[in-house]
Design a protein around this motif. Structure first.
Motif, PDB file in Angstrom:
ATOM      1  N   ALA A  70       0.824  -1.208   0.000  1.00  0.00           N
ATOM      2  CA  ALA A  70       0.000   0.000   0.000  1.00  0.00           C
ATOM      3  C   ALA A  70       0.856   1.256   0.000  1.00  0.00           C
ATOM      4  O   ALA A  70       2.050   1.234   0.318  1.00  0.00           O
ATOM      5  CB  ALA A  70      -0.922   0.000   1.223  1.00  0.00           C
ATOM      6  N   THR A  71       0.203   2.352  -0.359  1.00  0.00           N
ATOM      7  CA  THR A  71       0.830   3.667  -0.280  1.00  0.00           C
ATOM      8  C   THR A  71      -0.270   4.702  -0.072  1.00  0.00           C
ATOM      9  O   THR A  71      -1.417   4.479  -0.482  1.00  0.00           O
ATOM     10  CB  THR A  71       1.648   3.971  -1.546  1.00  0.00           C
ATOM     11  OG1 THR A  71       2.403   5.179  -1.363  1.00  0.00           O
ATOM     12  CG2 THR A  71       0.760   4.135  -2.772  1.00  0.00           C
ATOM     13  N   ALA A  72       0.062   5.792   0.577  1.00  0.00           N
ATOM     14  CA  ALA A  72      -0.936   6.809   0.906  1.00  0.00           C
ATOM     15  C   ALA A  72      -0.887   7.965  -0.091  1.00  0.00           C
ATOM     16  O   ALA A  72       0.163   8.272  -0.671  1.00  0.00           O
ATOM     17  CB  ALA A  72      -0.706   7.334   2.326  1.00  0.00           C
ATOM     18  N   ARG A  73      -2.028   8.602  -0.255  1.00  0.00           N
ATOM     19  CA  ARG A  73      -2.127   9.746  -1.160  1.00  0.00           C
ATOM     20  C   ARG A  73      -1.340  10.923  -0.605  1.00  0.00           C
ATOM     21  O   ARG A  73      -1.387  11.231   0.576  1.00  0.00           O
ATOM     22  CB  ARG A  73      -3.598  10.151  -1.337  1.00  0.00           C
ATOM     23  CG  ARG A  73      -3.790  11.404  -2.194  1.00  0.00           C
ATOM     24  CD  ARG A  73      -5.255  11.770  -2.315  1.00  0.00           C
ATOM     25  NE  ARG A  73      -5.994  10.826  -3.113  1.00  0.00           N
ATOM     26  CZ  ARG A  73      -6.023  10.829  -4.458  1.00  0.00           C
ATOM     27  NH1 ARG A  73      -5.321  11.731  -5.145  1.00  0.00           N
ATOM     28  NH2 ARG A  73      -6.732   9.934  -5.110  1.00  0.00           N
ATOM     29  N   GLY A  74      -0.627  11.604  -1.510  1.00  0.00           N
ATOM     30  CA  GLY A  74       0.039  12.843  -1.163  1.00  0.00           C
ATOM     31  C   GLY A  74      -0.775  14.021  -1.649  1.00  0.00           C
ATOM     32  O   GLY A  74      -1.972  13.905  -1.923  1.00  0.00           O
ATOM     33  N   ASN A  75      -0.130  15.164  -1.782  1.00  0.00           N
ATOM     34  CA  ASN A  75      -0.797  16.359  -2.276  1.00  0.00           C
ATOM     35  C   ASN A  75      -0.572  16.509  -3.770  1.00  0.00           C
ATOM     36  O   ASN A  75       0.365  15.964  -4.338  1.00  0.00           O
ATOM     37  CB  ASN A  75      -0.261  17.596  -1.552  1.00  0.00           C
ATOM     38  CG  ASN A  75      -0.543  17.551  -0.061  1.00  0.00           C
ATOM     39  OD1 ASN A  75      -1.628  17.132   0.359  1.00  0.00           O
ATOM     40  ND2 ASN A  75       0.425  17.976   0.742  1.00  0.00           N
ATOM     41  N   GLY A  76      -1.422  17.251  -4.419  1.00  0.00           N
ATOM     42  CA  GLY A  76      -1.223  17.568  -5.828  1.00  0.00           C
ATOM     43  C   GLY A  76      -2.186  16.842  -6.743  1.00  0.00           C
ATOM     44  O   GLY A  76      -2.811  15.843  -6.386  1.00  0.00           O
ATOM     45  N   THR A 110      -8.815   1.106  -3.358  1.00  0.00           N
ATOM     46  CA  THR A 110      -8.548   2.406  -2.745  1.00  0.00           C
ATOM     47  C   THR A 110      -9.390   2.518  -1.478  1.00  0.00           C
ATOM     48  O   THR A 110     -10.621   2.426  -1.541  1.00  0.00           O
ATOM     49  CB  THR A 110      -8.880   3.553  -3.706  1.00  0.00           C
ATOM     50  OG1 THR A 110      -8.102   3.416  -4.901  1.00  0.00           O
ATOM     51  CG2 THR A 110      -8.565   4.899  -3.067  1.00  0.00           C
ATOM     52  N   LYS A 111      -8.717   2.677  -0.363  1.00  0.00           N
ATOM     53  CA  LYS A 111      -9.393   2.794   0.930  1.00  0.00           C
ATOM     54  C   LYS A 111      -9.542   4.261   1.282  1.00  0.00           C
ATOM     55  O   LYS A 111      -8.566   5.006   1.309  1.00  0.00           O
ATOM     56  CB  LYS A 111      -8.577   2.084   2.011  1.00  0.00           C
ATOM     57  CG  LYS A 111      -9.176   2.151   3.406  1.00  0.00           C
ATOM     58  CD  LYS A 111      -8.287   1.437   4.416  1.00  0.00           C
ATOM     59  CE  LYS A 111      -8.848   1.499   5.818  1.00  0.00           C
ATOM     60  NZ  LYS A 111      -7.951   0.825   6.799  1.00  0.00           N
ATOM     61  N   ILE A 112     -10.762   4.680   1.538  1.00  0.00           N
ATOM     62  CA  ILE A 112     -11.009   6.057   1.947  1.00  0.00           C
ATOM     63  C   ILE A 112     -11.521   6.050   3.383  1.00  0.00           C
ATOM     64  O   ILE A 112     -12.337   5.214   3.760  1.00  0.00           O
ATOM     65  CB  ILE A 112     -12.005   6.765   0.997  1.00  0.00           C
ATOM     66  CG1 ILE A 112     -13.290   5.961   0.837  1.00  0.00           C
ATOM     67  CG2 ILE A 112     -11.363   7.026  -0.348  1.00  0.00           C
ATOM     68  CD1 ILE A 112     -14.345   6.648   0.001  1.00  0.00           C
ATOM     69  N   SER A 113     -10.994   6.968   4.160  1.00  0.00           N
ATOM     70  CA  SER A 113     -11.299   6.996   5.585  1.00  0.00           C
ATOM     71  C   SER A 113     -11.460   8.434   6.055  1.00  0.00           C
ATOM     72  O   SER A 113     -10.838   9.355   5.504  1.00  0.00           O
ATOM     73  CB  SER A 113     -10.169   6.310   6.365  1.00  0.00           C
ATOM     74  OG  SER A 113     -10.314   6.479   7.754  1.00  0.00           O
ATOM     75  N   THR A 114     -12.277   8.613   7.064  1.00  0.00           N
ATOM     76  CA  THR A 114     -12.441   9.940   7.654  1.00  0.00           C
ATOM     77  C   THR A 114     -11.361  10.236   8.682  1.00  0.00           C
ATOM     78  O   THR A 114     -11.258  11.364   9.162  1.00  0.00           O
ATOM     79  CB  THR A 114     -13.816  10.057   8.331  1.00  0.00           C
ATOM     80  OG1 THR A 114     -13.925   9.055   9.354  1.00  0.00           O
ATOM     81  CG2 THR A 114     -14.938   9.882   7.317  1.00  0.00           C
ATOM     82  N   ASN A 184     -16.735   5.128   9.207  1.00  0.00           N
ATOM     83  CA  ASN A 184     -15.568   5.964   8.880  1.00  0.00           C
ATOM     84  C   ASN A 184     -14.693   5.425   7.764  1.00  0.00           C
ATOM     85  O   ASN A 184     -13.615   5.968   7.506  1.00  0.00           O
ATOM     86  CB  ASN A 184     -14.709   6.164  10.138  1.00  0.00           C
ATOM     87  CG  ASN A 184     -14.134   4.854  10.661  1.00  0.00           C
ATOM     88  OD1 ASN A 184     -14.600   3.784  10.291  1.00  0.00           O
ATOM     89  ND2 ASN A 184     -13.127   4.947  11.517  1.00  0.00           N
ATOM     90  N   VAL A 185     -15.122   4.354   7.074  1.00  0.00           N
ATOM     91  CA  VAL A 185     -14.263   3.791   6.037  1.00  0.00           C
ATOM     92  C   VAL A 185     -15.108   3.197   4.913  1.00  0.00           C
ATOM     93  O   VAL A 185     -16.222   2.717   5.141  1.00  0.00           O
ATOM     94  CB  VAL A 185     -13.329   2.707   6.635  1.00  0.00           C
ATOM     95  CG1 VAL A 185     -14.136   1.527   7.155  1.00  0.00           C
ATOM     96  CG2 VAL A 185     -12.289   2.251   5.624  1.00  0.00           C
ATOM     97  N   ALA A 186     -14.576   3.287   3.686  1.00  0.00           N
ATOM     98  CA  ALA A 186     -15.197   2.657   2.521  1.00  0.00           C
ATOM     99  C   ALA A 186     -14.089   2.309   1.533  1.00  0.00           C
ATOM    100  O   ALA A 186     -12.971   2.837   1.616  1.00  0.00           O
ATOM    101  CB  ALA A 186     -16.228   3.583   1.875  1.00  0.00           C
ATOM    102  N   TYR A 187     -14.405   1.426   0.612  1.00  0.00           N
ATOM    103  CA  TYR A 187     -13.412   0.977  -0.362  1.00  0.00           C
ATOM    104  C   TYR A 187     -13.947   1.149  -1.779  1.00  0.00           C
ATOM    105  O   TYR A 187     -15.098   0.799  -2.072  1.00  0.00           O
ATOM    106  CB  TYR A 187     -13.070  -0.499  -0.147  1.00  0.00           C
ATOM    107  CG  TYR A 187     -12.358  -0.798   1.146  1.00  0.00           C
ATOM    108  CD1 TYR A 187     -10.962  -0.858   1.191  1.00  0.00           C
ATOM    109  CD2 TYR A 187     -13.064  -1.026   2.319  1.00  0.00           C
ATOM    110  CE1 TYR A 187     -10.300  -1.145   2.379  1.00  0.00           C
ATOM    111  CE2 TYR A 187     -12.407  -1.313   3.514  1.00  0.00           C
ATOM    112  CZ  TYR A 187     -11.027  -1.367   3.527  1.00  0.00           C
ATOM    113  OH  TYR A 187     -10.370  -1.648   4.718  1.00  0.00           O
ATOM    114  N   LYS A 188     -13.087   1.680  -2.649  1.00  0.00           N
ATOM    115  CA  LYS A 188     -13.367   1.757  -4.081  1.00  0.00           C
ATOM    116  C   LYS A 188     -12.522   0.683  -4.757  1.00  0.00           C
ATOM    117  O   LYS A 188     -11.298   0.647  -4.574  1.00  0.00           O
ATOM    118  CB  LYS A 188     -13.005   3.139  -4.624  1.00  0.00           C
ATOM    119  CG  LYS A 188     -13.731   4.287  -3.937  1.00  0.00           C
ATOM    120  CD  LYS A 188     -13.256   5.637  -4.471  1.00  0.00           C
ATOM    121  CE  LYS A 188     -13.966   6.799  -3.785  1.00  0.00           C
ATOM    122  NZ  LYS A 188     -13.513   8.118  -4.311  1.00  0.00           N
TER     123      LYS A 188
END
Length: 209
Positions: A70-76, A110-114, A184-188
């Motif tokens: 895995a890797t986390a989203r950065g900015n941009g 893609t894991k999205i979390s609050t 607090n979590v969902a997956y795409k």
């Protein structure tokens, strides 16, 4: 304008994604254990699961424990592309402690979390599930995902972020009560190469409470 350029760049650069002949989930898989590789995985390795139950437009799956990179989203604007390429380098190009080139698997999750940054994940191949090579990029890391029970909604087409967001809302609406899933979590979840034009298979997951 720049967001359109970003999406185009990702589309043109996802050349390592597998081309799958998968289709929208077959109802024959419902209410029984999936003993073979599901059609929507094509010829690629994908996580094993059992279908626990099914609603009109969703199903409840029990996934076995798995190991992911895995890797986390950065900015941009190009952060999605950078996440993808970091994972491709680790797997397909062998940028890891063993300099081992590994085949692509599906799905790309893609894991999205609050409560944490967005993460992109590739499942490791079967022969590396218990012994993954260590990443050489500090932004890439190994994730041991425990057994997971998720509500799954399936849809087709070329999915945009807004499509995924709308499908998550639709799944929540189908489930009704908020206490059925983690808030607090969902997956795409995507299974296809951008060069697969027909019978595309996408999913959204909500973790059962």
């Amino acid at each position: 304008m720049m967001m359109g350029v970003c999406k185009l760049a990702v589309l043109l650069c996802l050349i390592c994604l597998p081309v799958s002949s998968g289709s929208i989930i077959d109802r024959l898989f419902r209410r029984r254990e999936v003993t073979g590789r599901p059609e929507f995985c094509g010829s690629y390795q994908c996580p094993n699961f059992t279908v626990v139950s099914a609603g009109e437009d969703y199903e409840l799956r029990q996934y076995e424990p798995t190991t992911w990179v895995a890797t986390a989203r950065g900015n941009g604007w190009f952060s999605t592309f950078y996440m993808y390429m970091r994972l491709v380098k680790y797997t397909v190009r062998g940028y890891n402690s063993l300099e081992l080139r590994m085949p692509m698997t599906v799905p790309i999750v893609t894991k999205i979390s609050t409560t944490a940054p967005e993460e992109m994940m590739f499942m490791l191949p079967e022969d590396r599930q218990k012994d993954p090579p260590m990443p050489t990029n500090a932004l890439v890391y190994i994730v041991k995902m425990p057994a997971l029970k998720v509500y799954v909604r399936t849809f087709g087409g070329f999915a945009s972020d807004s499509d995924y967001d709308n499908e998550i809302l639709a799944l929540k609406s189908s489930l009704g009560s908020d206490n059925q899933y983690e808030q607090n979590v969902a997956y795409k979840v995507g299974y296809n190469s951008p060069f697969t034009w027909f019978n595309r298979h996408n999913e959204v997951w909500l973790v059962a409470a």
